[in-house]
Write an enzyme that holds these catalytic residues in place. Sequence first.
Site, PDB file in Angstrom:
ATOM      1  N   TRP A   1       0.797  -1.219   0.000  1.00 21.40           N
ATOM      2  CA  TRP A   1       0.000   0.000   0.000  1.00 21.40           C
ATOM      3  C   TRP A   1       0.829   1.268   0.000  1.00 21.40           C
ATOM      4  O   TRP A   1       0.332   2.345  -0.326  1.00 21.40           O
ATOM      5  CB  TRP A   1      -0.924   0.020   1.222  1.00 21.40           C
ATOM      6  CG  TRP A   1      -0.226  -0.265   2.516  1.00 21.40           C
ATOM      7  CD1 TRP A   1      -0.117  -1.484   3.133  1.00 21.40           C
ATOM      8  CD2 TRP A   1       0.486   0.660   3.349  1.00 21.40           C
ATOM      9  NE1 TRP A   1       0.616  -1.367   4.290  1.00 21.40           N
ATOM     10  CE2 TRP A   1       0.992  -0.071   4.458  1.00 21.40           C
ATOM     11  CE3 TRP A   1       0.721   2.033   3.289  1.00 21.40           C
ATOM     12  CZ2 TRP A   1       1.727   0.532   5.474  1.00 21.40           C
ATOM     13  CZ3 TRP A   1       1.465   2.644   4.303  1.00 21.40           C
ATOM     14  CH2 TRP A   1       1.953   1.894   5.376  1.00 21.40           C
TER      15      TRP A   1
ATOM     16  N   LYS B   1      -2.497  -8.808  -6.972  1.00 23.69           N
ATOM     17  CA  LYS B   1      -3.269  -8.398  -5.809  1.00 23.69           C
ATOM     18  C   LYS B   1      -2.627  -7.155  -5.197  1.00 23.69           C
ATOM     19  O   LYS B   1      -1.645  -7.253  -4.451  1.00 23.69           O
ATOM     20  CB  LYS B   1      -3.356  -9.499  -4.757  1.00 23.69           C
ATOM     21  CG  LYS B   1      -4.277  -9.094  -3.600  1.00 23.69           C
ATOM     22  CD  LYS B   1      -4.103  -9.961  -2.389  1.00 23.69           C
ATOM     23  CE  LYS B   1      -4.955  -9.430  -1.246  1.00 23.69           C
ATOM     24  NZ  LYS B   1      -4.651  -8.002  -0.908  1.00 23.69           N
TER      25      LYS B   1
ATOM     26  N   GLY C   1       6.541  -6.491   0.749  1.00 30.19           N
ATOM     27  CA  GLY C   1       5.774  -6.268   1.967  1.00 30.19           C
ATOM     28  C   GLY C   1       6.608  -6.582   3.195  1.00 30.19           C
ATOM     29  O   GLY C   1       7.834  -6.456   3.186  1.00 30.19           O
ATOM     30  N   SER C   2       5.952  -7.022   4.229  1.00 27.61           N
ATOM     31  CA  SER C   2       6.617  -7.261   5.505  1.00 27.61           C
ATOM     32  C   SER C   2       7.423  -8.549   5.472  1.00 27.61           C
ATOM     33  O   SER C   2       7.151  -9.473   4.693  1.00 27.61           O
ATOM     34  CB  SER C   2       5.579  -7.347   6.628  1.00 27.61           C
ATOM     35  OG  SER C   2       4.810  -8.531   6.499  1.00 27.61           O
TER      36      SER C   2
ATOM     37  N   GLU D   1      10.754  -8.679  -1.571  1.00 28.11           N
ATOM     38  CA  GLU D   1      11.403  -7.495  -1.007  1.00 28.11           C
ATOM     39  C   GLU D   1      10.676  -7.154   0.279  1.00 28.11           C
ATOM     40  O   GLU D   1       9.475  -6.861   0.268  1.00 28.11           O
ATOM     41  CB  GLU D   1      11.381  -6.298  -1.945  1.00 28.11           C
ATOM     42  CG  GLU D   1      12.240  -5.175  -1.377  1.00 28.11           C
ATOM     43  CD  GLU D   1      12.038  -3.844  -2.038  1.00 28.11           C
ATOM     44  OE1 GLU D   1      11.456  -2.953  -1.384  1.00 28.11           O
ATOM     45  OE2 GLU D   1      12.440  -3.696  -3.204  1.00 28.11           O
ATOM     46  N   LEU D   2      11.425  -7.159   1.392  1.00 28.95           N
ATOM     47  CA  LEU D   2      10.788  -7.134   2.704  1.00 28.95           C
ATOM     48  C   LEU D   2      11.214  -5.897   3.498  1.00 28.95           C
ATOM     49  O   LEU D   2      11.503  -4.859   2.925  1.00 28.95           O
ATOM     50  CB  LEU D   2      11.109  -8.440   3.429  1.00 28.95           C
ATOM     51  CG  LEU D   2      10.819  -9.717   2.602  1.00 28.95           C
ATOM     52  CD1 LEU D   2      11.272 -10.957   3.330  1.00 28.95           C
ATOM     53  CD2 LEU D   2       9.342  -9.790   2.228  1.00 28.95           C
TER      54      LEU D   2
ATOM     55  N   CYS E   1      10.159   1.372   2.489  1.00 25.66           N
ATOM     56  CA  CYS E   1      11.005   0.304   3.013  1.00 25.66           C
ATOM     57  C   CYS E   1      12.484   0.659   2.968  1.00 25.66           C
ATOM     58  O   CYS E   1      13.278   0.102   3.727  1.00 25.66           O
ATOM     59  CB  CYS E   1      10.741  -0.991   2.256  1.00 25.66           C
ATOM     60  SG  CYS E   1      10.939  -0.844   0.465  1.00 25.66           S
TER      61      CYS E   1
ATOM     62  N   GLU F   1      11.224  -2.312  12.737  1.00 23.43           N
ATOM     63  CA  GLU F   1      10.864  -1.339  11.712  1.00 23.43           C
ATOM     64  C   GLU F   1       9.643  -0.546  12.171  1.00 23.43           C
ATOM     65  O   GLU F   1       8.601  -1.115  12.481  1.00 23.43           O
ATOM     66  CB  GLU F   1      10.571  -2.052  10.393  1.00 23.43           C
ATOM     67  CG  GLU F   1      10.314  -1.118   9.232  1.00 23.43           C
ATOM     68  CD  GLU F   1      10.062  -1.858   7.933  1.00 23.43           C
ATOM     69  OE1 GLU F   1      10.444  -1.348   6.875  1.00 23.43           O
ATOM     70  OE2 GLU F   1       9.476  -2.961   7.981  1.00 23.43           O
TER      71      GLU F   1
END
Length: 526
Positions: free
Chosen positions: A166, A190, A241-242, A263-264, A297, A395
């Site tokens: 998001w 998605k 995302g996370s 990618e976190l 991020c 984080e």
Amino acid sequence: MASPTVPAKGEAEHKLPQSLIDRLAAHVASGGAETVTIPSPFTGEPLATVPVTGAGDVQAAYERAREAQRAWAALPVSERVKPFLRLSDALVDRREEILDIIQLETGKARRHAMEEFLDVALCSLYYARRAAKLLKPRRRQGMMPGLTRVQELRHPKGVVALISPWNYPFALGASDIAPAIMAGNAVIHKPDTQTCLSSLWVLDLLVALGLPRDVWQIVVGDPGEIGDPLIDNADYVSFTGSTRGGKAIAERVAPRLVSYSLELGGKNPMIVMADADVERTARGAIRACFTNAGQLCISIERMYVHEDIYDRFVPRLLELVKGMKLGTGLDFEAEMGSLTYQRQLDAVTRHVDQAVKEGATVLAGGKARPDVGPLFYEPTLLADVNGDMDLCASETFGPVVAIYKYRDEDEVVARANDTAYGLNASVWTKNPARARRLAARIQAGTVNINDGYGAAYASYDSPMGGMKQSGVGRRHGAEGMLKFTEVQTVASQHIMDLEPPGSIGYDKFADVMATGIKLMKKLRIK
């Protein structure tokens, strides 16, 4: 002192035309009547209502995608890139429309929405220009020079499941989908429900520019409802995302041995060296730390300042932070916008409050700003943060930065690396050569010198991604497209077989081959 605000131009500015919403909603892969209403982070008021995708809709989307993908992959690369070559011009022509959508669904300042616009325009153009070269068959060296001919082929994976976050919904959706589609795949995408409008907008645009409708399909809904069928039917999974979410996806696809890229999270350090330019570094830190209200991020959450420059640098940084303009306007006046979700505001508040309670010092900010908008939080700088505080290692993903003093390079490298994450880092100095040597010691996928994150991220010819628990795989560069392909080696043997010819025995053949190794080395054939 509270950060100043920029007044909005009025309620009408925070609305989207219903005709536009209806057109975008028609692209959601949904066969039911259920809908979801998306609120505006700026105001908390409804922004748009779109259909919701069910588990059966996901299955149907995959069926359409597989049929469309076969026809799409059969086209030459020169045909597959055409919609994306047209895209950059179309984006420029309709820039204001997409900037409005990004701001209204995320709450970010327009100058930060502009970064998303630039990313999609430039990244998609990069791959459109290079796809044919990246995907073409390649000759490789065989075992026996002149006798073995080897070719490397690239085939599309099939149907890719792409899950985008998001915080940068336009950039982290379209910029990853473009190389996947150009490589010959179809994509079931998605996006986060809150920020699905920008993805629907660029899909609508690409269909108008010639992309077959079922090659890229968007599903909108609860991960608990559609997450498993989305992952279980995919030939490849791309996720941003996370770290927690990335681990769950890896576990889900492991039994099928489906490959993925993740990618976190990050807890990114910024190192201010003793010779850094105070003014340039302080202004650069504003962008490095507070772009998109810190919901990035690769933004900076830990700042290490050399003791020789600390007393000059920190006061100037505080002056700039306290003067930052917050606002909800659809123009370029605001320097920082809103958080996107209530849960982010809650997390930021919890981290700061806990740190202060346990001894941290608030140098700037430190509180929510409901007078500006329901999800605003001031840009915040904290000192005296220690390892017992959640803010130190976890984080935060908000406009909060901890500042530390350090003495020498070995110390600051150890502290920068003292994290489970390894996504991005930033080094500021007047000596780039020294900074490069230091950068090579930092455990992060990208390190920027005299910049916070953009220098590395926007260098599309080089890979971008994380070390340690910040991810698996890379976006950008050759890998950013080739990861969406299966590599195949086709080798043909000519004139003689790989066994003794005629009446020569294996012992004699072994001697000939051993002598051949030495000869090929001497002639530099091998």
